[in-house]
Write a protein that holds these residues in place. Structure first.
Motif, PDB file in Angstrom:
ATOM      1  N   GLU A 178      -9.191  -0.480   2.503  1.00 33.97           N
ATOM      2  CA  GLU A 178     -10.010   0.575   1.899  1.00 33.97           C
ATOM      3  C   GLU A 178      -9.203   1.376   0.891  1.00 33.97           C
ATOM      4  N   GLU A 224     -10.453   1.235  -3.128  1.00 31.43           N
ATOM      5  CA  GLU A 224     -10.894   2.461  -3.787  1.00 31.43           C
ATOM      6  C   GLU A 224      -9.940   2.894  -4.898  1.00 31.43           C
ATOM      7  N   ARG A 278      -7.153   7.451   0.423  1.00 31.63           N
ATOM      8  CA  ARG A 278      -8.173   8.068   1.273  1.00 31.63           C
ATOM      9  C   ARG A 278      -7.805   8.079   2.756  1.00 31.63           C
TER      10      ARG A 278
END
Length: 441
Positions: free
Chosen positions: A135, A139, A283
């Motif tokens: 992830e 991103e 993140r």
């Protein structure tokens, strides 16, 4: 199946679609189960950059096993040594019994790394960490199904290993290369890709690429979506040069390690070229700097611990925070800057080398009296290994023969590139090798 007919992997003239990959991995998983594999089994395998390797790798996971990618060119003796390390022994009243290593639940892979001490350690990585790292990359670096990703580094090394799952998740095509031995092979891989491409390269490989093929590289300015680098510092001049050659590409410096996962990134193509700047946390990650200047990483990307070494795990991983040996600072914009290390391990070509292991091997060579492995400046690698040695009765030895001897004893990244006979090895007052004396300024 999403992307069923799209190519998942390309290796030379061979390729496999996502549908074919799934079918092949399922078939191999059934074979492994029939052969006695069960859930939780720890399976070492040579991480050869081939389609067959990935069929085996995913088959292990389909059986809820734990994969242990090892170097593709690892010797049989080293393979057996690592296999033994994946086990622990308990001694009942009579005969010792070999049992599986103790690992937490939810583990995906174990990657062996020299880490910060130079000693090989098995880093346990969970499925949660794999997804969190994926992830982060998807991103921050804008992974997209229309991109092809060229993997040209060792698949047992975190830099390349970590790119597989985000590519699979996004339905990208992965182009496999066995290193970059010939620059034209890289350009051929770029030519073969449908649409734009991305890749991860260590700074030394980028430098070689610019030194040998800068004009050719610039011809692909519109086809290269991004290049990520990490594992070693990149000079300001190299960053600026790459920006000039690839004005339409995103160029990232990333801070990551096997223990911490992928933590921060910095796009120097769209911002200022700052040596040592690796950007802000992604993140699933957080970064702080301790009172003594060490980088502290937290978040979902962290390792679960070291294999069969709870004591070392407790020293490095405490209360959900990994303390790195890297020193750093965080600027007013929240960007992390790497400020160097505080140990004797030599960093060369994105590898960490324990000089003692090199010296131990060299001492086995006939004629060597004393030796010390040190870091030396190198035009391409930045830092390379140099072996200083003395000989018995001051006799001459063949440097070429010495290098060949070390090749039979050590891994490739442990082989010194430079050799120099010296009158004496500098020692400390208490008779130890004075490594600080030989440190580069």
């Amino acid at each position: 199946m999403l992307f069923a007919d799209k190519k998942a992997f390309v290796c030379g003239k061979e390729s496999i679609t996502y549908c074919e990959l799934y079918s092949a991995a399922m078939s191999r998983a059934r074979e492994l189960a029939a052969g006695g594999m069960s859930e939780g089994d720890i399976i070492p395998l040579r991480a050869v950059p081939t389609i067959e390797y990935f069929v085996e790798y995913f088959a292990i996971h389909l059986n809820n096993g734990i994969a242990v990618p090892l170097a593709s060119d690892i010797s049989d003796e080293s393979f057996r040594r690592y296999s033994d390390e994946l086990q622990f022994r308990e001694a009942p009243e009579h005969l010792p019994e070999r049992k599986k290593s103790k690992v937490p639940e939810g583990i995906a892979d174990i990657l062996f790394t020299t880490g910060t001490t130079g000693k090989s350690k098995g880093v346990i990585i969970s499925h949660e960490a794999v997804m969190a790292n994926s992830e982060n990359l998807i991103e921050a670096h804008k992974y997209d199904e229309n991109l092809s990703f060229i993997i040209c580094g060792p698949l047992n090394h975190y830099g390349s290993w970590s790119k597989v799952f985000p590519c699979i998740i996004k339905g990208m095509t992965i182009i496999l290369m066995d290193g970059i031995k010939i620059m034209d092979d890289l350009f051929s891989a770029i030519d073969s890709a449908e649409g734009r491409v991305a890749t991860f390269m260590v700074p030394s490989s980028i430098k070689i690429l610019m030194l040998m093929s800068s004009e050719k590289l610039s011809e692909y300015a519109d086809k290269i979506a991004f290049i990520e680098t990490g594992g070693a510092p990149m000079s300001e001049s190299d960053m600026k040069h790459l920006c000039q050659l690839l004005p339409h590409s995103s160029l990232y410096n990333t801070y990551a390690s096997t223990e911490s996962g992928i933590v921060t990134t910095y796009d120097y193509s769209s911002q200022k070229c700052i040596p040592g700047c690796v950007g802000v946390p992604m993140r699933n990650s957080s970064v702080t700097v301790s009172a003594d200047g060490h980088i502290m990483c937290s978040g979902k990307t962290l390792m679960s611990g070291y294999l069969n070494d709870p004591l070392l795990t407790s020293r490095i991983l405490k209360d959900g925070v990994v303390k790195m040996t890297d020193r750093g600072r965080i600027d007013e914009e929240g960007r992390l800057h790497i400020m160097g290390r505080d140990d004797d391990i030599i960093n060369t070509g994105a590898f960490k080398v324990n000089p003692q292991e090199v010296e131990d091997a060299a001492n086995e060579y006939a004629g060597i009296k004393e030796c010390i492995c040190v870091a030396a400046p190198h035009v391409v690698l930045g830092t390379a290994l140099k072996l200083l040695y003395t000989t018995h009765d001051d006799k001459e030895i063949s440097k070429k023969d010495l290098a060949e001897f070390l090749k039979s004893k050590l891994e490739k990244h442990q082989i010194p590139l430079m050799y120099e006979k010296t009158a004496a090895i500098k020692m400390t007052y208490n008779g130890k090798k004075d490594r600080k004396y030989y440190k580069m300024d």
